[in-house]
Design a protein around this motif. Structure first.
Motif, PDB file in Angstrom:
ATOM      1  N   LYS A 148     122.045  40.675 -31.285  1.00  0.00           N
ATOM      2  CA  LYS A 148     123.076  41.109 -30.327  1.00  0.00           C
ATOM      3  C   LYS A 148     122.608  42.257 -29.432  1.00  0.00           C
ATOM      4  O   LYS A 148     123.182  42.498 -28.368  1.00  0.00           O
ATOM      5  CB  LYS A 148     124.357  41.504 -31.056  1.00  0.00           C
ATOM      6  CG  LYS A 148     124.215  42.671 -32.011  1.00  0.00           C
ATOM      7  CD  LYS A 148     125.530  42.938 -32.723  1.00  0.00           C
ATOM      8  CE  LYS A 148     125.390  44.135 -33.681  1.00  0.00           C
ATOM      9  NZ  LYS A 148     126.656  44.392 -34.394  1.00  0.00           N
ATOM     10  N   THR A 149     121.547  42.980 -29.837  1.00  0.00           N
ATOM     11  CA  THR A 149     121.050  44.079 -29.006  1.00  0.00           C
ATOM     12  C   THR A 149     120.045  43.612 -27.955  1.00  0.00           C
ATOM     13  O   THR A 149     119.632  44.402 -27.103  1.00  0.00           O
ATOM     14  CB  THR A 149     120.367  45.155 -29.879  1.00  0.00           C
ATOM     15  OG1 THR A 149     119.210  44.570 -30.502  1.00  0.00           O
ATOM     16  CG2 THR A 149     121.304  45.671 -30.946  1.00  0.00           C
ATOM     17  N   LEU A 150     119.625  42.356 -28.023  1.00  0.00           N
ATOM     18  CA  LEU A 150     118.570  41.845 -27.149  1.00  0.00           C
ATOM     19  C   LEU A 150     119.135  40.930 -26.071  1.00  0.00           C
ATOM     20  O   LEU A 150     120.197  40.349 -26.225  1.00  0.00           O
ATOM     21  CB  LEU A 150     117.532  41.083 -27.982  1.00  0.00           C
ATOM     22  CG  LEU A 150     116.925  41.845 -29.172  1.00  0.00           C
ATOM     23  CD1 LEU A 150     116.012  40.930 -29.970  1.00  0.00           C
ATOM     24  CD2 LEU A 150     116.168  43.084 -28.706  1.00  0.00           C
ATOM     25  N   GLY A 151     118.376  40.815 -24.993  1.00  0.00           N
ATOM     26  CA  GLY A 151     118.788  39.924 -23.911  1.00  0.00           C
ATOM     27  C   GLY A 151     118.445  40.518 -22.562  1.00  0.00           C
ATOM     28  O   GLY A 151     117.644  41.448 -22.444  1.00  0.00           O
ATOM     29  N   VAL A 152     119.083  39.970 -21.522  1.00  0.00           N
ATOM     30  CA  VAL A 152     118.796  40.388 -20.150  1.00  0.00           C
ATOM     31  C   VAL A 152     119.433  41.754 -19.877  1.00  0.00           C
ATOM     32  O   VAL A 152     120.604  41.971 -20.160  1.00  0.00           O
ATOM     33  CB  VAL A 152     119.313  39.339 -19.147  1.00  0.00           C
ATOM     34  CG1 VAL A 152     119.200  39.836 -17.710  1.00  0.00           C
ATOM     35  CG2 VAL A 152     118.532  38.027 -19.310  1.00  0.00           C
ATOM     36  N   LEU A 153     118.617  42.664 -19.318  1.00  0.00           N
ATOM     37  CA  LEU A 153     119.098  43.995 -18.943  1.00  0.00           C
ATOM     38  C   LEU A 153     119.461  44.062 -17.464  1.00  0.00           C
ATOM     39  O   LEU A 153     120.376  44.785 -17.078  1.00  0.00           O
ATOM     40  CB  LEU A 153     118.018  45.041 -19.245  1.00  0.00           C
ATOM     41  CG  LEU A 153     117.682  45.221 -20.727  1.00  0.00           C
ATOM     42  CD1 LEU A 153     116.361  45.949 -20.882  1.00  0.00           C
ATOM     43  CD2 LEU A 153     118.785  45.972 -21.439  1.00  0.00           C
ATOM     44  N   TYR A 154     118.710  43.332 -16.658  1.00  0.00           N
ATOM     45  CA  TYR A 154     118.990  43.231 -15.229  1.00  0.00           C
ATOM     46  C   TYR A 154     118.751  41.798 -14.807  1.00  0.00           C
ATOM     47  O   TYR A 154     117.674  41.258 -15.055  1.00  0.00           O
ATOM     48  CB  TYR A 154     118.072  44.149 -14.406  1.00  0.00           C
ATOM     49  CG  TYR A 154     118.267  45.616 -14.678  1.00  0.00           C
ATOM     50  CD1 TYR A 154     119.329  46.324 -14.108  1.00  0.00           C
ATOM     51  CD2 TYR A 154     117.390  46.304 -15.503  1.00  0.00           C
ATOM     52  CE1 TYR A 154     119.512  47.674 -14.375  1.00  0.00           C
ATOM     53  CE2 TYR A 154     117.559  47.654 -15.768  1.00  0.00           C
ATOM     54  CZ  TYR A 154     118.627  48.323 -15.204  1.00  0.00           C
ATOM     55  OH  TYR A 154     118.802  49.660 -15.473  1.00  0.00           O
ATOM     56  N   GLY A 155     119.749  41.188 -14.176  1.00  0.00           N
ATOM     57  CA  GLY A 155     119.604  39.835 -13.659  1.00  0.00           C
ATOM     58  C   GLY A 155     119.708  39.859 -12.142  1.00  0.00           C
ATOM     59  O   GLY A 155     120.465  40.670 -11.578  1.00  0.00           O
ATOM     60  N   PHE A 156     118.968  38.983 -11.503  1.00  0.00           N
ATOM     61  CA  PHE A 156     118.964  38.950 -10.045  1.00  0.00           C
ATOM     62  C   PHE A 156     119.435  37.585  -9.557  1.00  0.00           C
ATOM     63  O   PHE A 156     119.092  36.551 -10.127  1.00  0.00           O
ATOM     64  CB  PHE A 156     117.567  39.267  -9.513  1.00  0.00           C
ATOM     65  CG  PHE A 156     117.105  40.651  -9.895  1.00  0.00           C
ATOM     66  CD1 PHE A 156     117.481  41.752  -9.141  1.00  0.00           C
ATOM     67  CD2 PHE A 156     116.325  40.840 -11.024  1.00  0.00           C
ATOM     68  CE1 PHE A 156     117.076  43.024  -9.503  1.00  0.00           C
ATOM     69  CE2 PHE A 156     115.920  42.115 -11.398  1.00  0.00           C
ATOM     70  CZ  PHE A 156     116.300  43.220 -10.632  1.00  0.00           C
ATOM     71  N   CYS A 157     120.225  37.607  -8.503  1.00  0.00           N
ATOM     72  CA  CYS A 157     120.809  36.379  -7.953  1.00  0.00           C
ATOM     73  C   CYS A 157     119.701  35.399  -7.573  1.00  0.00           C
ATOM     74  O   CYS A 157     118.745  35.752  -6.883  1.00  0.00           O
ATOM     75  CB  CYS A 157     121.652  36.723  -6.735  1.00  0.00           C
ATOM     76  SG  CYS A 157     122.398  35.280  -5.939  1.00  0.00           S
ATOM     77  N   SER A 158     119.844  34.164  -8.028  1.00  0.00           N
ATOM     78  CA  SER A 158     118.821  33.158  -7.736  1.00  0.00           C
ATOM     79  C   SER A 158     118.885  32.699  -6.282  1.00  0.00           C
ATOM     80  O   SER A 158     117.968  32.025  -5.804  1.00  0.00           O
ATOM     81  CB  SER A 158     118.967  31.957  -8.681  1.00  0.00           C
ATOM     82  OG  SER A 158     120.258  31.430  -8.610  1.00  0.00           O
ATOM     83  N   ARG A 159     119.943  33.077  -5.574  1.00  0.00           N
ATOM     84  CA  ARG A 159     120.039  32.706  -4.155  1.00  0.00           C
ATOM     85  C   ARG A 159     119.421  33.753  -3.240  1.00  0.00           C
ATOM     86  O   ARG A 159     118.674  33.439  -2.326  1.00  0.00           O
ATOM     87  CB  ARG A 159     121.508  32.517  -3.757  1.00  0.00           C
ATOM     88  CG  ARG A 159     122.151  31.270  -4.317  1.00  0.00           C
ATOM     89  CD  ARG A 159     123.572  31.151  -3.807  1.00  0.00           C
ATOM     90  NE  ARG A 159     124.265  30.021  -4.408  1.00  0.00           N
ATOM     91  CZ  ARG A 159     125.574  29.829  -4.301  1.00  0.00           C
ATOM     92  NH1 ARG A 159     126.315  30.705  -3.636  1.00  0.00           N
ATOM     93  NH2 ARG A 159     126.139  28.775  -4.871  1.00  0.00           N
ATOM     94  N   ASP A 160     119.757  35.034  -3.471  1.00  0.00           N
ATOM     95  CA  ASP A 160     119.305  36.053  -2.515  1.00  0.00           C
ATOM     96  C   ASP A 160     118.624  37.265  -3.143  1.00  0.00           C
ATOM     97  O   ASP A 160     118.283  38.213  -2.443  1.00  0.00           O
ATOM     98  CB  ASP A 160     120.469  36.507  -1.621  1.00  0.00           C
ATOM     99  CG  ASP A 160     121.637  37.059  -2.421  1.00  0.00           C
ATOM    100  OD1 ASP A 160     121.414  37.620  -3.511  1.00  0.00           O
ATOM    101  OD2 ASP A 160     122.784  36.936  -1.944  1.00  0.00           O
ATOM    102  N   GLY A 161     118.407  37.258  -4.472  1.00  0.00           N
ATOM    103  CA  GLY A 161     117.655  38.334  -5.112  1.00  0.00           C
ATOM    104  C   GLY A 161     118.428  39.620  -5.340  1.00  0.00           C
ATOM    105  O   GLY A 161     117.862  40.621  -5.768  1.00  0.00           O
ATOM    106  N   THR A 162     119.739  39.620  -5.064  1.00  0.00           N
ATOM    107  CA  THR A 162     120.551  40.824  -5.275  1.00  0.00           C
ATOM    108  C   THR A 162     120.788  41.046  -6.770  1.00  0.00           C
ATOM    109  O   THR A 162     120.952  40.093  -7.529  1.00  0.00           O
ATOM    110  CB  THR A 162     121.912  40.668  -4.558  1.00  0.00           C
ATOM    111  OG1 THR A 162     121.669  40.418  -3.175  1.00  0.00           O
ATOM    112  CG2 THR A 162     122.769  41.921  -4.701  1.00  0.00           C
TER     113      THR A 162
END
Length: 201
Positions: A148-162
């Motif tokens: 539960k402590t692991l996973g994505v910390l920052y995700g970026f939009c697959s369309r525009d990188g935001t």
């Protein structure tokens, strides 16, 4: 006779067992060993290729070099992605940034204790992820996010990188409104890593 390009370039951080070249091309020197005609690094350090004298050696890193080990938590960026696994460029081990990067792989079977069909529901290229090293087989760091402590910390939009904002159980792009799914860490989006955070927005 043409000489093949060596596997390593001078100055690269290498770990024990990492391939440096073959004895037909290079004379093994300090910090190396030979097995079946292949030259490997014996220590953690910087590789040095003496192209003039055709020698390869490894010099111990002056600072204490941090290398991922089984059981350590690492942070990295998602690179190439396939339906059942992704490559991870590891740049932090625990709380320590490392010189250079190590390569890791996260397989869909090590993502969660629940069934996950596609890696694209877990993470996407460019994302910053926290994972645990579960194996070093064949000099490859195999990773897991099954905690539960692991996973994505920052995700970026697959369309525009935001940089995506957390919206309950999903992630939403503040620019285009695109909604995406990830296996998020509980501290998603917290600015623990200000020095190196990059966003294409």
């Amino acid at each position: 006779m043409t000489l093949k390009a060596p596997e390593q370039k001078s100055g690269h951080l290498v770990i024990p067992g990492e391939r440096l070249g073959v004895i037909e091309e290079f004379i093994p020197d300090s910090g190396t060993y030979v097995k079946d005609g292949v030259i490997y690094s014996k220590i953690v350090g910087r590789s040095l290729l003496d192209l003039q004298n055709r020698r390869v050696s490894v010099y111990p890193a002056t600072d204490a070099v941090v290398v991922p080990k089984v059981g350590t938590v690492v942070i990295g960026q998602i690179g190439n992605a396939q339906s059942d696994n992704v490559l991870v460029k590891i740049f932090r081990v625990g709380k320590k940034k490392i010189a250079g990067t190590f390569g890791g792989i996260l397989h869909v079977s090590d993502v969660s204790d629940r069934y996950v069909e596609l890696m694209s529901d877990v993470c996407k290229p460019g994302d910053i992820i926290r994972a645990k090293v579960i194996s070093e087989k064949n000099q490859v760091f195999h990773l897991s996010t099954n905690d539960k402590t692991l996973g994505v910390l920052y995700g970026f939009c697959s369309r525009d990188g935001t940089l995506l904002n957390q919206d309950r159980y999903d992630l939403k792009c503040p620019k285009c409104g695109n909604v995406e799914r990830r296996k998020m860490a509980p501290d998603y989006g917290k600015d623990f890593y200000r020095e190196g955070k990059t966003s294409e927005s």
